[in-house]
Design a protein around this motif. Structure first.
Motif, PDB file in Angstrom:
ATOM      1  N   ASP A  74     -67.934  49.174  19.976  1.00 28.56           N
ATOM      2  CA  ASP A  74     -69.250  49.406  19.323  1.00 28.56           C
ATOM      3  C   ASP A  74     -69.548  49.214  18.271  1.00 28.56           C
ATOM      4  OD1 ASP A  74     -71.442  52.145  19.539  1.00 28.56           O
ATOM      5  OD2 ASP A  74     -70.517  53.435  19.231  1.00 28.56           O
ATOM      6  N   ASN A  75     -68.412  49.318  17.155  1.00 31.18           N
ATOM      7  CA  ASN A  75     -68.764  49.252  15.962  1.00 31.18           C
ATOM      8  C   ASN A  75     -69.814  48.210  15.922  1.00 31.18           C
ATOM      9  OD1 ASN A  75     -67.915  51.759  14.733  1.00 31.18           O
ATOM     10  ND2 ASN A  75     -65.620  50.913  15.459  1.00 31.18           N
ATOM     11  N   LEU A  76     -69.353  46.546  16.396  1.00 28.68           N
ATOM     12  CA  LEU A  76     -69.510  45.541  16.746  1.00 28.68           C
ATOM     13  C   LEU A  76     -70.362  45.165  17.129  1.00 28.68           C
ATOM     14  CD1 LEU A  76     -66.887  43.405  18.326  1.00 28.68           C
ATOM     15  CD2 LEU A  76     -67.046  43.263  15.478  1.00 28.68           C
ATOM     16  N   LEU A  77     -71.329  45.703  17.963  1.00 28.85           N
ATOM     17  CA  LEU A  77     -72.741  46.057  18.398  1.00 28.85           C
ATOM     18  C   LEU A  77     -73.585  46.465  17.462  1.00 28.85           C
ATOM     19  CD1 LEU A  77     -72.395  47.074  22.104  1.00 28.85           C
ATOM     20  CD2 LEU A  77     -73.100  44.459  20.788  1.00 28.85           C
ATOM     21  N   ASP A  78     -72.897  47.552  16.541  1.00 25.79           N
ATOM     22  CA  ASP A  78     -73.560  48.306  15.648  1.00 25.79           C
ATOM     23  C   ASP A  78     -74.175  48.066  14.039  1.00 25.79           C
ATOM     24  OD1 ASP A  78     -74.036  50.849  17.061  1.00 25.79           O
ATOM     25  OD2 ASP A  78     -72.254  52.374  16.285  1.00 25.79           O
ATOM     26  N   SER A  79     -72.966  46.678  14.251  1.00 28.59           N
ATOM     27  CA  SER A  79     -72.972  45.561  13.191  1.00 28.59           C
ATOM     28  C   SER A  79     -74.125  44.357  13.512  1.00 28.59           C
ATOM     29  CB  SER A  79     -71.914  45.276  12.522  1.00 28.59           C
ATOM     30  OG  SER A  79     -70.850  44.899  13.553  1.00 28.59           O
ATOM     31  N   ARG A 114     -79.270  51.115  25.117  1.00 27.36           N
ATOM     32  CA  ARG A 114     -79.183  52.170  26.207  1.00 27.36           C
ATOM     33  C   ARG A 114     -81.146  51.810  26.973  1.00 27.36           C
ATOM     34  NH1 ARG A 114     -77.027  54.721  22.222  1.00 27.36           N
ATOM     35  NH2 ARG A 114     -75.274  55.469  22.915  1.00 27.36           N
ATOM     36  N   VAL A 115     -81.799  51.448  26.412  1.00 30.49           N
ATOM     37  CA  VAL A 115     -83.842  51.289  27.036  1.00 30.49           C
ATOM     38  C   VAL A 115     -82.963  49.913  28.303  1.00 30.49           C
ATOM     39  CG1 VAL A 115     -84.283  49.389  25.458  1.00 30.49           C
ATOM     40  CG2 VAL A 115     -85.101  50.701  25.913  1.00 30.49           C
ATOM     41  N   PHE A 116     -81.885  49.249  27.993  1.00 29.68           N
ATOM     42  CA  PHE A 116     -81.870  47.809  29.367  1.00 29.68           C
ATOM     43  C   PHE A 116     -81.911  49.013  30.073  1.00 29.68           C
ATOM     44  CE2 PHE A 116     -81.229  45.247  24.828  1.00 29.68           C
ATOM     45  CZ  PHE A 116     -82.421  44.470  25.669  1.00 29.68           C
ATOM     46  N   VAL A 117     -80.649  49.796  30.354  1.00 29.63           N
ATOM     47  CA  VAL A 117     -80.424  50.189  31.877  1.00 29.63           C
ATOM     48  C   VAL A 117     -81.847  49.970  32.535  1.00 29.63           C
ATOM     49  CG1 VAL A 117     -79.221  52.039  32.845  1.00 29.63           C
ATOM     50  CG2 VAL A 117     -78.320  51.273  30.927  1.00 29.63           C
ATOM     51  N   CYS A 165     -80.869  38.721  30.756  1.00 33.74           N
ATOM     52  CA  CYS A 165     -80.436  39.280  29.530  1.00 33.74           C
ATOM     53  C   CYS A 165     -80.170  40.911  29.834  1.00 33.74           C
ATOM     54  CB  CYS A 165     -81.993  39.164  28.904  1.00 33.74           C
ATOM     55  SG  CYS A 165     -81.598  37.970  28.364  1.00 33.74           S
ATOM     56  N   PHE A 166     -81.074  41.498  30.893  1.00 34.85           N
ATOM     57  CA  PHE A 166     -80.647  43.227  30.801  1.00 34.85           C
ATOM     58  C   PHE A 166     -79.064  43.533  31.330  1.00 34.85           C
ATOM     59  CE2 PHE A 166     -85.833  43.542  32.122  1.00 34.85           C
ATOM     60  CZ  PHE A 166     -85.808  43.402  30.421  1.00 34.85           C
ATOM     61  N   GLY A 167     -78.773  42.676  32.257  1.00 28.29           N
ATOM     62  CA  GLY A 167     -77.135  42.613  32.786  1.00 28.29           C
ATOM     63  C   GLY A 167     -76.118  42.794  31.532  1.00 28.29           C
ATOM     64  N   THR A 168     -76.411  41.896  31.424  1.00 28.12           N
ATOM     65  CA  THR A 168     -75.943  41.565  29.879  1.00 28.12           C
ATOM     66  C   THR A 168     -75.431  42.489  29.123  1.00 28.12           C
ATOM     67  OG1 THR A 168     -75.718  39.089  30.322  1.00 28.12           O
ATOM     68  CG2 THR A 168     -75.177  39.461  28.794  1.00 28.12           C
ATOM     69  N   ALA A 169     -76.993  42.673  28.890  1.00 28.71           N
ATOM     70  CA  ALA A 169     -77.154  44.077  27.232  1.00 28.71           C
ATOM     71  C   ALA A 169     -76.391  45.112  28.629  1.00 28.71           C
ATOM     72  CB  ALA A 169     -78.210  44.539  27.385  1.00 28.71           C
ATOM     73  N   THR A 170     -76.617  45.496  29.393  1.00 23.99           N
ATOM     74  CA  THR A 170     -75.592  46.972  29.824  1.00 23.99           C
ATOM     75  C   THR A 170     -74.782  46.649  29.736  1.00 23.99           C
ATOM     76  OG1 THR A 170     -77.943  47.010  31.532  1.00 23.99           O
ATOM     77  CG2 THR A 170     -75.867  47.792  32.537  1.00 23.99           C
TER      78      THR A 170
END
Length: 79
Positions: free
Chosen positions: A74-79, A22-25, A56-61
């Motif tokens: 969400d589970n993939l990103l959390d792990s 969320r820090v990337f937005v 990078c910021f766009g991809t993360a967003t």
């Protein structure tokens, strides 16, 4: 590897590890605003307006938005 790219990647990894994606937005919005000249940045933050940082910021967003709507991602990103 270009020093700007290395700095952008290192800061991005540090921020994502400590705060989540969320820090990337806000950084994406600031980067786009700096790129268009709407947000003046000092010399130490010129990397924010560079294409590598914006990509990078766009991809993360996009990943964060997908994770919000699709629990599996969400589970993939959390792990």
């Amino acid at each position: 590897m270009d020093k700007e790219i290395l700095t952008a990647v290192a800061i991005g990894i540090g921020l994502s590890a400590s705060c989540g994606f969320r820090v990337f937005v806000p950084l994406l919005v600031a980067g786009i605003a700096a790129r268009t000249g709407l947000f003046p940045v000092n010399e130490g933050f010129h990397w924010l307006a560079g294409w590598p940082a914006i990509i990078c910021f766009g991809t993360a967003t996009v990943a964060e938005i997908l994770a919000y709507y699709i629990p599996f991602i969400d589970n993939l990103l959390d792990s």
